[in-house]
Design a protein around this motif. Structure first.
Motif, short mmCIF file in Angstrom:
data_model
loop_
_atom_site.label_atom_id
_atom_site.label_comp_id
_atom_site.label_asym_id
_atom_site.label_seq_id
_atom_site.Cartn_x
_atom_site.Cartn_y
_atom_site.Cartn_z
N LEU A 120 0.65 -1.27 0.05
CA LEU A 120 0.59 0.11 -0.03
C LEU A 120 1.36 0.93 0.13
O LEU A 120 0.71 1.71 -0.73
N GLU A 121 1.64 1.06 1.06
CA GLU A 121 3.04 2.37 0.85
C GLU A 121 3.49 1.90 -0.81
O GLU A 121 3.93 3.76 -1.13
N GLU A 122 4.25 1.34 -0.93
CA GLU A 122 4.95 1.23 -2.74
C GLU A 122 3.55 2.11 -3.57
O GLU A 122 4.27 3.09 -3.94
N ARG A 123 2.31 2.03 -3.70
CA ARG A 123 1.75 2.48 -4.55
C ARG A 123 0.90 3.88 -3.88
O ARG A 123 0.80 4.19 -5.05
N LEU A 124 0.90 4.29 -3.18
CA LEU A 124 0.96 5.39 -2.41
C LEU A 124 2.02 5.92 -3.04
O LEU A 124 1.60 7.83 -3.12
N ILE A 125 3.16 5.93 -2.61
CA ILE A 125 4.42 7.32 -2.63
C ILE A 125 4.11 6.76 -4.33
O ILE A 125 4.54 8.16 -4.74
N SER A 126 4.08 5.67 -5.26
CA SER A 126 3.97 6.07 -6.64
C SER A 126 2.93 7.00 -7.14
O SER A 126 2.87 8.21 -8.02
N TYR A 127 1.34 7.21 -6.29
CA TYR A 127 0.66 7.28 -6.80
C TYR A 127 0.96 9.13 -7.21
O TYR A 127 0.37 10.35 -7.93
N ILE A 128 1.65 9.72 -5.07
CA ILE A 128 2.34 11.02 -5.21
C ILE A 128 2.91 11.34 -5.83
O ILE A 128 2.80 12.90 -6.36
N SER B 104 9.62 13.57 -7.82
CA SER B 104 10.66 12.44 -7.63
C SER B 104 9.91 10.83 -6.36
O SER B 104 9.36 11.83 -5.93
N LEU B 105 10.57 9.89 -6.55
CA LEU B 105 9.86 9.12 -6.18
C LEU B 105 10.81 9.57 -4.38
O LEU B 105 9.67 9.30 -3.51
N ALA B 106 11.25 9.81 -4.51
CA ALA B 106 12.21 10.24 -2.77
C ALA B 106 11.51 11.41 -2.68
O ALA B 106 11.36 11.15 -1.52
N ASP B 107 10.74 12.45 -3.00
CA ASP B 107 10.26 13.62 -3.06
C ASP B 107 8.83 12.91 -2.66
O ASP B 107 8.37 12.94 -1.30
N ALA B 108 8.69 12.21 -3.32
CA ALA B 108 7.24 11.43 -3.22
C ALA B 108 7.40 11.07 -1.61
O ALA B 108 6.20 10.55 -0.54
N MET B 109 8.36 9.64 -1.28
CA MET B 109 8.57 9.36 -0.34
C MET B 109 8.44 9.94 0.82
O MET B 109 7.49 10.08 2.49
N GLY C 189 -8.65 0.98 10.37
CA GLY C 189 -8.85 0.81 9.04
C GLY C 189 -8.36 1.67 7.89
O GLY C 189 -9.17 1.02 7.10
N MET C 190 -7.58 2.91 8.03
CA MET C 190 -7.46 3.57 6.61
C MET C 190 -6.71 2.23 6.04
O MET C 190 -5.75 2.47 4.96
N GLN C 191 -5.75 1.80 6.37
CA GLN C 191 -4.85 1.04 5.22
C GLN C 191 -5.71 -0.08 4.51
O GLN C 191 -5.16 -0.62 3.58
N TYR C 192 -7.58 0.17 4.62
CA TYR C 192 -8.07 -1.12 4.02
C TYR C 192 -8.91 0.22 3.01
O TYR C 192 -9.32 -0.61 2.02
N LEU C 193 -8.48 2.01 2.53
CA LEU C 193 -9.07 2.44 1.67
C LEU C 193 -8.23 1.78 0.88
O LEU C 193 -6.92 2.09 0.55
N ASP C 194 -8.94 2.54 -0.78
CA ASP C 194 -8.24 2.27 -1.98
C ASP C 194 -6.85 3.29 -1.85
O ASP C 194 -7.65 4.71 -1.22
N TYR C 195 -6.33 2.99 -2.33
CA TYR C 195 -4.52 3.79 -2.61
C TYR C 195 -5.04 5.20 -3.01
O TYR C 195 -4.11 6.42 -3.00
N LYS C 196 -5.67 5.06 -4.03
CA LYS C 196 -6.19 6.62 -4.73
C LYS C 196 -6.75 7.08 -3.77
O LYS C 196 -6.75 8.49 -3.82
N THR C 197 -7.69 6.98 -2.49
CA THR C 197 -8.68 7.58 -2.55
C THR C 197 -8.02 7.92 -0.69
O THR C 197 -7.76 9.18 -0.93
N MET D 211 -6.23 12.15 -0.24
CA MET D 211 -6.60 12.55 1.14
C MET D 211 -5.06 13.56 1.58
O MET D 211 -4.74 14.02 1.63
N ILE D 212 -3.94 12.21 1.64
CA ILE D 212 -2.92 12.52 1.94
C ILE D 212 -2.68 14.56 1.39
O ILE D 212 -1.83 15.00 2.01
N LEU D 213 -2.80 13.89 -0.16
CA LEU D 213 -2.55 15.92 -0.61
C LEU D 213 -3.34 16.31 -1.09
O LEU D 213 -2.62 17.75 -0.98
#
Length: 69
Positions: free
Chosen positions: A14-22, A29-34, A52-60, A64-66
């Motif tokens: 999930l974290e990998e997908r979130l960082i790529s999405y960001i 860059s991936l480093a800046d997104a991380m 239960g946040m870890q069960y939400l869709d990574y795009k959602t 929220m993070i952005l």
């Protein structure tokens, strides 16, 4: 694989997908997104499994993070 190992693996992916999405959304860059992700208040909540946040869709979660910053 036991439940705890499965949960850890899921959160890592999930974290990998979130960082790529960001990175893609902010065009950074991936480093800046991380860095952006791990400085957000959501990183700890997801890692701890709060609400239960870890069960939400990574795009959602990504949106929220952005929007938080």
């Amino acid at each position: 694989m036991n439940d705890e190992a499965l949960e850890k693996s899921y959160k890592e992916r999930l974290e990998e997908r979130l960082i790529s999405y960001i990175a893609e959304s902010k065009n950074v860059s991936l480093a800046d997104a991380m860095d952006f992700y791990y400085k957000s208040p959501f990183a700890d909540k997801i890692a701890q499994g709060l609400y239960g946040m870890q069960y939400l869709d990574y795009k959602t979660l990504g949106q929220m993070i952005l929007e938080e910053k």
